[in-house]
Write a protein that holds these residues in place. Structure first.
Motif, short mmCIF file in Angstrom:
data_model
loop_
_atom_site.label_atom_id
_atom_site.label_comp_id
_atom_site.label_asym_id
_atom_site.label_seq_id
_atom_site.Cartn_x
_atom_site.Cartn_y
_atom_site.Cartn_z
N ASP A 1 40.54 2.98 -2.78
CA ASP A 1 39.69 2.39 -2.22
C ASP A 1 40.92 0.46 -1.32
O ASP A 1 42.22 0.68 -1.99
CB ASP A 1 39.04 1.05 -3.43
CG ASP A 1 38.24 1.94 -3.62
OD1 ASP A 1 37.50 2.91 -3.22
OD2 ASP A 1 36.73 1.08 -4.37
N ALA B 1 40.16 6.66 -5.99
CA ALA B 1 39.53 6.31 -5.35
C ALA B 1 39.81 6.08 -3.42
O ALA B 1 39.25 6.42 -2.77
CB ALA B 1 38.04 5.75 -5.55
N ARG C 1 39.29 3.70 -11.61
CA ARG C 1 38.83 4.45 -10.61
C ARG C 1 38.98 4.07 -9.05
O ARG C 1 38.65 4.95 -7.96
CB ARG C 1 37.66 4.20 -10.49
CG ARG C 1 36.68 4.66 -12.30
CD ARG C 1 37.07 6.25 -12.33
NE ARG C 1 36.85 6.92 -13.41
CZ ARG C 1 37.16 8.10 -13.69
NH1 ARG C 1 38.06 8.90 -12.89
NH2 ARG C 1 36.58 8.79 -14.85
N ARG D 1 30.19 -2.22 -6.85
CA ARG D 1 31.10 -0.99 -6.76
C ARG D 1 31.66 -1.74 -8.18
O ARG D 1 32.21 -2.13 -8.44
CB ARG D 1 32.25 -0.90 -5.62
CG ARG D 1 33.23 0.34 -5.22
CD ARG D 1 33.50 0.26 -4.48
NE ARG D 1 34.45 0.79 -3.79
CZ ARG D 1 33.84 2.65 -3.88
NH1 ARG D 1 32.89 2.98 -3.62
NH2 ARG D 1 34.48 3.41 -3.96
N TRP D 2 31.81 0.72 -8.81
CA TRP D 2 32.84 0.17 -10.02
C TRP D 2 32.27 -0.75 -10.98
O TRP D 2 32.87 -0.98 -12.06
CB TRP D 2 33.88 0.05 -9.59
CG TRP D 2 34.56 1.09 -9.08
CD1 TRP D 2 35.67 0.41 -7.70
CD2 TRP D 2 34.32 2.05 -8.74
NE1 TRP D 2 36.07 1.62 -6.78
CE2 TRP D 2 35.08 2.48 -7.65
CE3 TRP D 2 34.03 2.97 -9.44
CZ2 TRP D 2 35.25 4.34 -7.33
CZ3 TRP D 2 34.30 4.67 -9.12
CH2 TRP D 2 34.64 4.60 -8.04
N GLY E 1 25.57 0.81 -2.04
CA GLY E 1 26.75 0.35 -2.42
C GLY E 1 27.07 0.14 -4.03
O GLY E 1 28.75 0.21 -4.18
N THR F 1 28.63 2.42 -7.44
CA THR F 1 28.55 2.99 -7.84
C THR F 1 29.36 2.58 -8.80
O THR F 1 29.29 1.66 -9.92
CB THR F 1 30.38 2.81 -7.42
OG1 THR F 1 30.95 2.54 -7.25
CG2 THR F 1 30.33 3.76 -6.03
N TYR F 2 29.92 3.71 -10.10
CA TYR F 2 29.96 3.69 -11.44
C TYR F 2 31.25 4.05 -12.02
O TYR F 2 32.24 5.39 -11.67
CB TYR F 2 28.62 4.38 -12.48
CG TYR F 2 27.37 3.58 -12.14
CD1 TYR F 2 27.71 3.05 -13.19
CD2 TYR F 2 27.01 4.43 -11.35
CE1 TYR F 2 26.28 2.06 -12.91
CE2 TYR F 2 25.34 3.75 -11.05
CZ TYR F 2 24.90 2.56 -12.17
OH TYR F 2 23.86 1.39 -11.82
#
Length: 332
Positions: A149, A147, A143, A134-135, A218, A220-221
């Motif tokens: 999180d 988001a 981010r 993730r990320w 899972g 994400t960027y």
């Protein structure tokens, strides 16, 4: 910062080259030095203009390295075939001469080509500010907050030619607090990364690190933050706007326009759980000492700190002393 002790035990420690630039990286370098690892070479970004006088300023990593009497190089690029090929060649030669067994990388800001990734015997280890996969990418801290999180963390990753795609070596999670901004979360993660990289180097020295591929699910960027993301869109839910304010503090900040067109920067805001009034998105429902209550696409956002152009960030209670009552007015 104390340098590594010159004892027989210290002499047997892994030789650790380091590449990083901002404060996040400087804390990691400091921890590596405190742990007694010899650091024969530090790579960091060239000095940049900063401050009101726009004078050249050394990065936090360079400042620490010079205080610690470490060798520092500041190439503008590391690709031998690129525009800065001559500087890259010098950096390659310095890395070979340093005989570093591993290169630790933290928020360096330059892409490491394969020719660098393979120079140290044990490769290159990156301190990444998220729980991969993730990320991946440039702005994982912002981010994650944006988001919503519940947690983030630090991943130590064996670097490869991809964008944060290398095998994971070690990871540690950490909760994101409801009031965390990019500043406070950065500082927590910087401390966590500094502690974890020492644990990772200790394990690497003992041969106990077990690389494991990142899961395919899972991913994400974390795209780089752009200035045009600063504008608050009142049609969005209040909770999302609150996260946007926290994620983009201090840069690029968040902003909106008053009815007269004046652009105002937001320093702090909170989404209200309950609000008896309703209106159109962007309408100020109440202007009081607690803040400006602005109707959103869903819910109400209470803005508690503001800054006008040329002014300083101040609580709304102070700002209202010299500002007109905005109750019922529309913000854009």
């Amino acid at each position: 910062m104390n340098r590594a002790p010159s004892t027989p035990e210290a002499a047997r420690r892994l030789r650790v080259a380091f590449a990083g630039t901002p404060e996040f990286a400087a804390r990691a370098l400091g921890a590596i030095l405190e742990a007694g690892y010899p650091v024969p070479l530090v790579l960091t970004q060239p000095d940049r203009p900063a401050g009101r006088g726009m004078k050249l300023q050394a990065s936090p990593v360079k400042q620490l390295a010079l205080r610690s009497q470490l060798s520092v190089l500041q190439p503008q690029g590391l690709r031998l075939e690129g525009r800065y090929g001559d500087q890259a060649a010098l950096a390659h030669e310095a890395l070979r001469d340093a005989e570093a067994e591993v290169l630790v990388v933290a928020a360096y800001g330059l892409i490491l080509p394969p020719s660098v990734l393979t120079l140290p015997r044990l490769g290159c280890v990156n301190i990444h500010a998220s729980l991969l996969p993730r990320w991946r990418g440039a702005a994982p801290i912002q981010r994650a907050i944006e988001a919503g999180d519940a947690q983030t963390g630090i991943t130590l990753m064996q670097m490869d030619a991809g964008l944060d795609t290398g095998d994971m070596l070690m990871a540690q999670a950490m909760a994101i607090g409801p009031a965390d901004t990019a500043v406070t979360l950065h500082d927590k993660l910087a401390d966590l990364g500094a502690a974890l990289v020492v644990k990772g180097l200790d394990a690497l020295e003992r041969g106990e690190l077990q690389p494991r591929p990142q899961p395919e699910a899972g991913v994400t960027y974390a795209a780089k933050i752009a200035k045009d993301e600063a504008r608050l869109q009142w049609t969005q839910p209040a909770q999302r706007l609150e996260r946007q304010v926290r994620a983009f503090t201090p840069w690029p900040g968040t902003q909106f326009s008053l009815p007269d067109g004046t652009v105002v920067k937001v320093g702090a805001a909170e989404a209200l759980q309950e609000h008896p009034q309703s209106g159109s998105p962007g309408q100020v429902l109440r202007s009081g000492p607690e803040g400006l209550d602005v109707c959103c696409g869903e819910g109400v956002l209470r803005i508690t700190k503001l800054q006008k152009p040329g002014g300083t960030m101040q609580p709304v209670a102070q700002w209202r002393q010299s500002a007109p009552d905005l109750t019922g007015k529309m913000l854009t």
